[in-house]
Structures are given as C-alpha cells and as structure tokens.
Write an enzyme that holds these catalytic residues in place. Structure first.
Site, PDB file in Angstrom:
ATOM      1  N   GLU A  36       0.885  -1.172   0.000  1.00  0.00           N
ATOM      2  CA  GLU A  36       0.000   0.000   0.000  1.00  0.00           C
ATOM      3  C   GLU A  36       0.913   1.208   0.000  1.00  0.00           C
ATOM      4  O   GLU A  36       1.471   1.566   1.043  1.00  0.00           O
ATOM      5  CB  GLU A  36      -0.887   0.008   1.260  1.00  0.00           C
TER       6      GLU A  36
ATOM      7  N   CYS B 177      -2.486   9.410   2.354  1.00  0.00           N
ATOM      8  CA  CYS B 177      -2.118   8.717   1.116  1.00  0.00           C
ATOM      9  C   CYS B 177      -3.182   8.915   0.054  1.00  0.00           C
ATOM     10  O   CYS B 177      -2.873   9.065  -1.121  1.00  0.00           O
ATOM     11  CB  CYS B 177      -1.885   7.234   1.387  1.00  0.00           C
TER      12      CYS B 177
END
Ligand code: NDP
Length: 498
Positions: free
Chosen positions: A245, A279
């Site tokens: 990720e 993010c």
C-alpha cells in the site's frame, strides 16, 4: 538516524527510540530499539503463538477480536489523544481515524469465517465424480510495516484482517509513531494475554528491513513507493509474499453538472485533513471550464477559514520535519513555472506548520502536479471537459484513489479513473467502508486490505478434491484403456467442440 537531533523528529538515545511531539517537541514515549536478532526472536515467538491462535478457530478468534474492538472503542479518547500528541493531528481527526479502525476490526472479526472458512465448491461435468473443497488457511506470521500518518487506521487495516484470518502479527510501527503502535499491541494483549499473538518491534527503517528478512510468511507494507521497492527487494531474497500500500497523487474531477458547494466542501476536507498528509488525500483537481472560477472561489473561501496550530485547530503541524522542504519545493516550483497561489503560497510555509495553499493554472509537468506533496496544498487546473480531466488524472504512474463530482456522467468517469478506488460526490469515503477492498494500481501498490479481498490477502487458498464415486471416464490413471481415451475425445468434442 543522524546524531544531530532535529526538533520534532524522533531520535535514538541509549538504545531507546525517543518519540516526540512534532508540535512541541515534548517526549511521547521511549521504546527499546530491536536488533535483527531480537526481531527474529519476536517472529519465532509469534510463530508459536500463531499456531495456538489459528487452533482457536474462527468463533473464538471472533469473540476475542470483538472484545478488543470494544476495548478500543471504550478508550477512544485516550487513543485519540495519544495520536494527537505523538503525530500532531487534531484530536477530532484522530477520533475519526480510530472510529474507522474500530469498524474494520468489527467487520473482519464478523466476516472471517464466511469468507475464509471451509466450503464446498461446485464441480463440473469433467471430474464430476469428485467434490471440491476450499478454505483459506493462515500464512503463519504476518509482518506489518506501518507509516506515521494514520498510525491506527493503516496497521489495523492489515493487522485486524490478518488476525481474523488466524495469523500472528509482528508490527513495526513508523519511528514517528511507536507509542501508538505499542498502545495497539498492549490493548490486544489485555484481551489475548495467553500468547504473544500481536506484538511490536521498534526502531528505524533497518528494523523494518530486518522484519522483511526474519522469516515472516507475509509482509504487509504501507508507506512510500520508494521504501516499498526496498521492501520488495528484501522479500524477494526469500520469496516472501508482499502486500504493498504505497503513495498516491489522487485527483478529483469536477464536472459541469456538479453541486459546487458540496464539491468545494469535500475537496477542502479531502485535500487538507491531517494537514494533507493522507495517502488518499486529494492533491490535484481538474475542474471543467464552465465551473472552474466559481469552484476555485468556493474552495478558497472555505480553506481560508481553517485554523492552523498546535491545539484546537483544524490543521496541525507537519509530522516529519523533512517533509516541509518537499512542500516548500513543490510550491516554489509551481510558482516559478507560472502557477498562481490564490491562497497561501511560499510564505505559508512556517515550520512546523504550513497554512492551506491553493495553486491554480499549474503546469502539468510541475512537481506539485506529478509528485506526492503530502502537505496542506492543492492544485486546481482548468480543463475543457471530463475527457481532458480523465486524461490528465490518469497520466501519472500513481493510481490509489480519486474523486468525481457531477451528476449524469460521474459514475462512468469514476470507473475510468486509473485507480484502485474512487468516491463519487465525496472524498476519501471508500477508506471507511469495511466491505470494500482498499488498494492501488501502478506505483501505488498492489494487493488489497479491507473487505473480502482484504481477508483473502491474509489466507492462502487450500484446495481439496474428494472422490465421491467411481470414474465413468477414467483418464487420470494408467489403468485407462484406448477405448476410455476415445470416449474422452468424443465427450470433449460434444461438450466444447461446437
Ligand atoms: P516510509 O516509506 O518512509 O516508511 C514506512 C515504514 O517503512 C516505516 O515504518 C519505516 O520505518 C519503514 N521502513 C523504512 N525503511 C525501510 C526498509 N528499508 N525496509 C523496511 N521498512 C522500512 O513512509 P512514511 O512513514 O513516510 O509514510 C508516508 C507514505 O506512506 C506516503 O507515501 C503515503 O502515501 C504512504 N501511505 C500509503 C497508504 C496506503 O494505504 N496506500 C496509507 C498511508 C500512507 P521508519 O519510519 O522507522 O523509517
């Protein structure tokens, strides 16, 4: 880490990692730095604990995980305060973060058996004399490496699902947020005191690297794309599977029929929450020509009202001191290339704070458009139509999330965004929906946390066939006759040859 102590950054003293508040520099906790041998020993202990945990079965694990969920929910203020002190984000944002984590623990606990448990799988005409059985067995020990920006949400997104699947977990929290990581494993140990099923090892990046090489059965990494490549290289040495990720540069598209007030409100939140250190944060917006000016005005009005500072504000400090230089460089570069600051600008950078900055007409080749800024800044560029917006949005190697505001075409546009996730008429919402998988494409990574895919990520499929009758068309045996083979040829032509 260098010997010179940067204010607001963690440091190592006498073998202890000292975590500090990015706002005040006050100490948030100190934790022993693990050597490579200690990391390996932690993984060995976790392996034994994991066998016990896997042996408990789905029902007992569910019961324990739900008790942990309750404990985290009851202590939400305490955890939110720790996240605030150690990472700097406003307490309200920390509360929202913990709420999403609680939701993920709950869903993973309740759904692990349904998604991963043993089940019959239909057989087909070929091999109809066998039944098929599938189950997802735990890998063993999962190493979770986490970032600092969402120190509860990101490790839980992997750890809760890995634990529900029957794995033990060794967590390496970011050096910026070890106290939060330790809080998570300590509370878990309160409800699972018997064995070290979920533990933490602390230190700098080399401790993460040691975890990759420690013999763990899978690594779940959340962090930057650059570090992800190092993690993959380390894991490649032992063919350890990896979930990545990584970073993003998420775009928002504002179409002509968008509700501009709603779009501006969501944009400001999606771009500036947690000081833009998200993010899946919105970092660039493409608004179509007819609504561009009105949309920019509305964003500037809302973003201009936000307060910045250490306590009781909308936006806290930049957590990593070094990131301030990146943010400054992106703003300077955008302005030097002809972009305009309609809010904030170069003078908005006042370490450890950066005031909201909105840049318009920024050339697409600028760092502020192409690289992850990770600050409370935003570019808004004018496009002819949604097609041009899509082309620009999809032009980067990153592909994490994204957002579309509009009515008629919004879902169709969202489907064409080159990203793992998208929100229509909202921003970031997919992260809190535990039923949906979370993850990216391209340089944003691969594999999924959350949802059914997130559970399957932490189990390996085990396939079993079981004979239930004699074979009418024996083929997988040397006892077959030429007549059997001829009948097989006839059957396959009948079934598939037309
Ligand atoms: P980093 O990549 O710097 O660090 C992530 C973790 O990896 C930290 O625990 C770090 O330890 C550790 N690490 C550092 N070097 C190594 C190594 N060689 N081997 C193994 N582990 C190592 O990211 P940040 O912590 O700065 O987090 C911000 C980044 O994370 C942004 O790019 C953001 O987009 C991304 N992110 C992605 C998310 C997603 O779900 N896709 C969610 C949240 C963030 P240490 O801190 O001690 O250096």
């Amino acid at each position: 880490m260098t010997a010179v102590h940067v204010p607001g950054a963690p440091f190592v003293s006498d073998g202890l990692l000292v975590s500090t508040s990015p706002a005040t520099g006050a100490e948030a906790g100190r934790f022993p730095v693990a050597s490579a041998a200690e990391v390996a020993a932690a993984v060995d202990r976790a392996r034994a604990a994991g066998q016990w945990w896997a042996g408990l079965g789905f029902a007992a694990r569910r019961e324990r995980l739900l008790r942990w969920r309750s404990l985290v929910a009851r202590r939400i203020e305490q955890l939110a305060e720790l996240v605030h002190v150690e990472g700097g984000k406003p307490v309200a944002d920390a509360v929202v973060e913990v709420v999403t984590a609680v939701e993920h623990i709950d869903w993973a606990a309740r759904n692990a058996r349904r998604v991963l448990g043993p089940r019959r799988v239909r057989s087909r005409l070929i091999l109809a004399e066998f039944s098929g059985h599938l189950e997802y067995q735990p890998h063993g020990v999962v190493g979770v490496i986490g970032p600092w920006n969402y120190p509860v949400f990101t490790p839980i997104g992997s750890a809760a699902y890995a634990l529900a699947a029957g794995n033990a977990v060794v967590l390496k929290p970011s050096e910026y947020t070890p106290a939060v990581g330790q809080w998570l494993v300590d509370t878990f140990a309160e409800v699972v005191p018997e064995h070290p099923v979920f533990t933490a090892v602390h230190g700098l990046g080399d401790v993460g690297a040691a975890l990759c090489r420690s013999g763990v059965d899978k690594v779940a990494f959340t962090g930057s794309t650059a570090t992800a490549k190092k993690v993959m290289a380390a894991c490649a040495e032992s063919l350890t599977p990896v979930l990545v990720e990584a970073g993003g540069k998420d775009a928002m598209i504002v179409d002509a029929d968008a509700d501009l007030d709603a779009a501006a409100e969501a944009c400001v939140w999606g771009a500036l929450t947690n000081a833009g250190q998200t993010c899946i944060g919105i970092e660039r917006v493409y608004a179509v020509e007819p609504v561009f000016d009105a949309f920019v005005d509305k964003v500037v009005a809302r973003a201009g009202r936000l307060t910045v500072g250490p306590e009781g504000t909308d936006i806290g400090p930049i957590t990593m001191p070094a990131q301030v230089d990146v943010i400054r460089r992106h703003i300077d570069d955008a302005l030097a290339r002809g972009g305009r600051a309609v809010l904030g600008g170069a003078e908005a950078v006042q370490p450890p704070y950066v005031r909201p900055t909105v840049l318009v007409d920024v050339p697409e080749e600028s760092a502020a458009v192409r690289e992850e800024t990770f600050g409370p800044t935003l570019t808004i560029n004018r496009v002819r139509d949604a097609e041009e917006a899509l082309a620009r949005a999809n032009a980067l190697p990153y592909g994490l999330g994204g957002s579309v505001f509009g009515r008629r075409r919004a879902v169709a546009i969202a489907r064409r965004l080159r990203s793992g996730m998208a929100s229509v008429n909202s921003t970031l919402t997919f992260a809190g929906m535990s039923t949906l998988p979370f993850g990216g494409v391209g340089e944003s990574g691969f594999g999924r946390i959350h949802g059914e895919d997130g559970l399957r990520e932490f189990g390996r499929p085990k396939s079993i066939t079981r004979r239930r009758a004699r074979s009418l068309l024996p083929s997988m045996t040397f006892e077959r006759t030429p007549a059997d083979v001829a009948r097989l040829v006839k059957a396959v032509k009948l079934m598939y040859g037309r």
